[in-house]
Motif scaffolding. Structure first.
Motif: not given
Length: 664
Positions: A554-560, A571-574
């Protein structure tokens, strides 16, 4: 004699000249001051007159604009400018010594000019009310009556329809001409409105004879009455507009012209007074100039004579030193310096030049050796920079090429489905046409089946073509942003969705799940192409390294938002994660853990340069073996960087990243 005493003697002579000239100039300044005060006062008065003329002219233009386009803002500006004109008359012109005798005449003309605007506003209000009540209101009623007549006419083959269409066309043309006449006072528009009104009244009896029901006849009677009211309203409007034009010409324009004439007369008088003061000023200045010139010529002769003698005593030794220095600069170190035995300042200079010559002889040999070494090092550095830039360009083109291939594959599916559905729908249409033309009659079930099939085909075509359009639009925006490094304001959420849409083919091949959490309304003033390059490189880096060998993850992309000025993107991956040694070198150019598999080691290096230089932000890395990797990017809402990447590429010098924070 030392040189300093020779120079001081010249300075003493110059000081004597200055004292004499200052005394003469001071005497003339007293006379010039009086003449200049007169000139200055006349010019100040002239400025006040120019200001009054400018303000009244501007006020006249605003009044003309208000007549054609009335608005509260324009009225407020006219009122403010009116107070300004009156203030200029009462506060500045009345206290001016030159204009004080003519203020009453100016106030009388200006007050008549300003009062005319009040009368003009009353006329304008009457015109607006007449236009609304006697033109637009009957026109709206007539439009409704036309609709009633059309509704009461069952079909377009009715006998009344041609006359109704002609009357309706004349009504539309009349409205356009009436509006044009009201806004621009065009005589042709007024004639056009009257002619079309006559056409409407002529067609009403014809339509009454052709009417086939009571509703039509009743509507035509009311239409005839409203047309007569409209004709009378247009006549009344023409009379009021003519009265407004006459008032504008006789009161506003005539008063402004009279004010301009008064200002011109005062300007002529002030020009005459200024000319007299200027003549006095010029005459006094000419007398002072003649006296100063005479004294200057006498002292100049004395100074030149003394200067030539002193200059020759300095010039000849200095010329010898200059000849020796020119020989040294040209590389001739064999010629010795003359005058080293003199005891004055020139002798000290000659001895210093001689020491410089001896040092230069020793230094030349060392410089020749250093120059050869420097040329070799510069050639090697230039070749290294060119090779590095070529690799960076190749990496960017490769990423864009992969994006094009993936989007082409994705677009092919909905286009193919749409083509199949369209072909099937064409065959079904041919069969239905044959059934209609067979002459055996068409059953309701056949028609319903054809309608259902057509609706399904249309829904599938719309759905698939909409999907293809979304893919093409996303790819188009991303490709444009990448090929044009232009700065613009963009939505972080929208840009992220477009980039993710272009990466969907790679997600399917790599079995990677993607989670995106970027809030709506987060705006960035920066470079969307650089942001797209950053996400693409991070994604490809994760696909190749974190999820290598077909691993899923899984790759997660978040912004705030981060405060008022910054935005944080995570930008994070497991995936596989990085060792401490790899983290320390992750952003170094040409560092890769897959050299044998075609890796260039430039992906993260390009990302770091884009974040820190072009976007003006900072980037942090946190990773552990077997626990995934997280990139934290903090960029300003308004990019502080610029064309650093392009500048570095243009001169062939790559920018190297500093060490980033990393977790060990």
């Amino acid at each position: 004699m030392p040189i300093r005493w020779r120079i001081l003697s010249i300075a003493a002579l110059n000081s004597a000249v200055v004292v004499v000239l200052v005394a003469m100039i001071w005497n003339g300044v007293q006379v010039l001051g009086t003449a200049w005060d007169d000139v200055r006062q006349v010019r100040e008065s002239d400025k006040i007159l120019a200001l009054l003329e400018s303000e009244t002219g501007h006020l006249q233009n605003l009044i003309h604009r208000y007549i054609t386009q009335p608005s509260p803002e324009l009225f407020a500006e006219i009122s403010h400018l009116r107070e300004t004109v009156l203030g200029t008359l009462t506060t500045r012109a009345s206290t001016d010594p030159v204009l004080s005798g003519s203020v009453q005449q100016l106030e009388r003309v200006t007050e008549r000019f300003l009062n005319g605007f009040g009368e003009l506003r009353d006329v304008q209000a009457t015109i607006s009310k007449t236009y609304e009540d006697e033109v637009l209101t009957p026109a709206r009623d007539m439009a409704g009556l036309y609709s009633i007549i059309e509704g009461a006419t069952g079909h377009r083959d009715a006998l009344i329809w041609p006359s109704l269409g002609k009357s309706r066309e004349a009504f539309t043309a009349m409205l356009v001409a009436a509006n044009a006449y009201y806004l621009s006072l065009a005589t042709a528009s007024a004639e056009e409105a009257r002619r079309n009104t006559g056409t409407i009244e002529q067609t009403i009896p014809v339509m009454a004879d052709l009417a086939d029901n009571d509703l039509q006849r009743m509507a035509l009677q009311r239409l005839n009455a409203r047309a007569a009211a409209l004709r009378n309203g247009l006549t009344r409007l023409s009379e009021q507009l003519a009265a407004r034009t006459e008032l504008l010409r006789d009161v506003i324009d005539a008063s402004q012209a009279e004010a301009s004439g008064t200002v011109d007369e005062l300007s002529i008088k002030m020009r005459q007074r200024e000319q007299k003061a200027q003549e006095t000023f010029d005459r006094t200045l000419a007398d002072i100039s003649r006296k100063v010139l005479s004294i200057a010529v006498i002292f100049l002769g004395i100074i030149i004579t003394a200067g030539v003698v002193i200059a020759l005593s300095i010039r000849l030794p200095l010329q010898q030193i200059m000849t020796a220095m020119q020989a040294i600069t040209s590389g001739d170190y064999n010629k010795r310096v003359q005058g080293t035995t003199a005891q004055d300042e020139v002798g000290a200079m000659a001895r210093a030049v001689e020491v410089f010559r001896e040092n230069a002889i020793a230094k030349r040999k060392t410089e020749d050796e250093l120059r050869a070494s420097k040329e070799k090092a510069e050639n090697a550095l230039h070749e290294l920079n060119a090779a590095q830039q070529n690799l960076i360009d190749a990496e960017r083109l490769a990423a864009l090429g992969g994006l094009v291939a993936g989007v082409a594959h994705e677009v092919n599916n909905p286009i193919g489905i749409s083509l199949t559905v369209a072909s099937s729908f064409a065959r079904r249409t041919e069969i239905f046409e044959a059934e209609v033309n067979s002459g055996t009659g068409l059953r309701r079930s056949q028609l319903e089946e054809f309608v259902r099939t057509s609706r399904d085909a249309a829904q599938q075509l719309v759905s698939n073509l909409h999907r293809a359009g979304e893919l093409i639009q996303s790819f188009k925006q991303v490709a444009v942003d990448r090929s044009h490094a232009e700065r613009r304001q963009f939505s972080l959420s929208e840009a992220t969705d477009q980039i993710i849409a272009s990466l969907r083919p790679a997600l399917k091949k790599a079995s990677i799940a993607l989670s995106v959490e970027v809030p709506e309304g987060l705006m960035i003033d920066g470079y969307p192409g650089s942001y797209g390059q950053i996400l693409t490189n991070l994604f490809l880096n994760a696909a190749n390294h974190a999820f290598g060998d077909g691993r899923s993850g899984t790759i997660s992309i978040s912004g705030r938002p981060r405060g008022n000025d910054d935005v944080e993107i995570i930008f994070a991956d497991d995936g596989a994660g990085m060792s401490p040694d790899v983290q320390r070198q992750a952003f170094d150019p040409f560092f890769t853990t897959r050299r044998n598999e075609g890796g260039t080691g430039l992906g993260l290096h390009i990302v770091y340069n884009l974040v820190t230089q072009q976007l003006g932000g900072r980037m942090m890395l946190d990773s552990r073996l077997g626990q995934g990797t997280t990139f934290r990017i903090i960029i300003p809402r308004v990019a502080k960087g610029g064309s650093a990447i392009e500048d570095s590429a243009s001169d062939g010098t790559a920018q190297w990243p500093n060490r980033t924070m990393s977790s060990t």
